[in-house]
Design a protein around this motif. Structure first.
Motif, short mmCIF file in Angstrom:
data_model
loop_
_atom_site.label_atom_id
_atom_site.label_comp_id
_atom_site.label_asym_id
_atom_site.label_seq_id
_atom_site.Cartn_x
_atom_site.Cartn_y
_atom_site.Cartn_z
N GLU A 1 3.25 2.88 3.07
CA GLU A 1 4.69 3.07 2.88
C GLU A 1 5.08 4.53 3.11
O GLU A 1 6.11 4.82 3.72
CB GLU A 1 5.11 2.62 1.48
N ALA A 2 4.24 5.46 2.67
CA ALA A 2 4.51 6.88 2.92
C ALA A 2 4.46 7.18 4.42
O ALA A 2 5.27 7.96 4.93
CB ALA A 2 3.51 7.74 2.17
N SER B 1 -4.12 6.00 4.96
CA SER B 1 -3.31 4.86 5.40
C SER B 1 -3.99 4.03 6.47
O SER B 1 -3.47 3.00 6.88
CB SER B 1 -1.95 5.34 5.91
N ASP C 1 0.85 -1.19 0.00
CA ASP C 1 0.00 0.00 0.00
C ASP C 1 0.89 1.24 0.00
O ASP C 1 1.65 1.46 0.94
CB ASP C 1 -0.89 -0.01 1.24
N PRO C 2 0.83 2.08 -1.04
CA PRO C 2 1.71 3.25 -1.09
C PRO C 2 1.45 4.26 0.03
O PRO C 2 2.36 4.96 0.45
CB PRO C 2 1.41 3.87 -2.46
N HIS C 3 0.22 4.31 0.55
CA HIS C 3 -0.08 5.25 1.63
C HIS C 3 0.54 4.77 2.95
O HIS C 3 1.03 5.58 3.74
CB HIS C 3 -1.59 5.43 1.79
#
Length: 160
Positions: free
Chosen positions: A78-79, A101, A74-76
């Motif tokens: 990871e951010a 996230s 999930d890119p959110h």
């Protein structure tokens, strides 16, 4: 035989893996308007800042347990890890739980709830706060001059 003592961050945990915030909460986790959730215009997301001490404990002691396999799918999420685990967010900024996230973090926490009781508790509080924030919105948009009224409108009856 030695005496077992819990780490400091686990002293806030009561039975059932339900984390409790530090007792010296002086309202620093509330927004000025009293709502724990607010819209962040730069992130274009709903956020809830954690109290500084609690956010620091979560970032230092719990996040690395759920971030074992990185990068996250999930890119959110990871951010979020990059900001608070890798340290790309300024250390003076509070940890911001955000709606984007939330689902990914909640899934990771549910896999291993015993290693992150405070984060689990705060994610639960965040979801309830978002629900309350959304329920506080008016059912109909207030009427404003120059805009058409959407919703129940009286339509002229057709007479035959």
């Amino acid at each position: 035989m030695g005496l077992f003592t819990s780490p400091e961050h686990h002293l806030w945990v009561s039975s059932g893996l339900r984390g409790e915030p530090p007792q010296e909460n002086d309202g620093e986790d509330q927004q000025p308007d009293g709502s724990p959730v607010r819209f962040h215009p730069e992130l274009v997301d709903l956020v809830r800042p954690l109290p500084p001490r609690l956010g620091q404990v979560i970032a230092e002691t719990e996040l690395h347990h759920i971030a074992a396999f990185r990068p996250s799918a999930d890119p959110h999420v990871e951010a979020f890890f990059e900001a608070y685990l890798d340290g790309s967010a300024p250390s003076c900024d509070p940890v911001l739980l955000n709606a984007r996230s939330w689902a990914g973090l909640q899934a990771l926490v549910e896999e291993r709830p015993e290693v992150c009781p405070l984060l689990r508790s705060e994610l639960s509080r965040f979801s309830l706060a978002v629900k309350d924030w959304l329920l506080s919105w008016p059912r109909e948009e207030p009427s404003r001059q120059g805009l058409p009224r959407v919703g129940k409108q009286s339509t002229p009856s057709k007479t035959a």
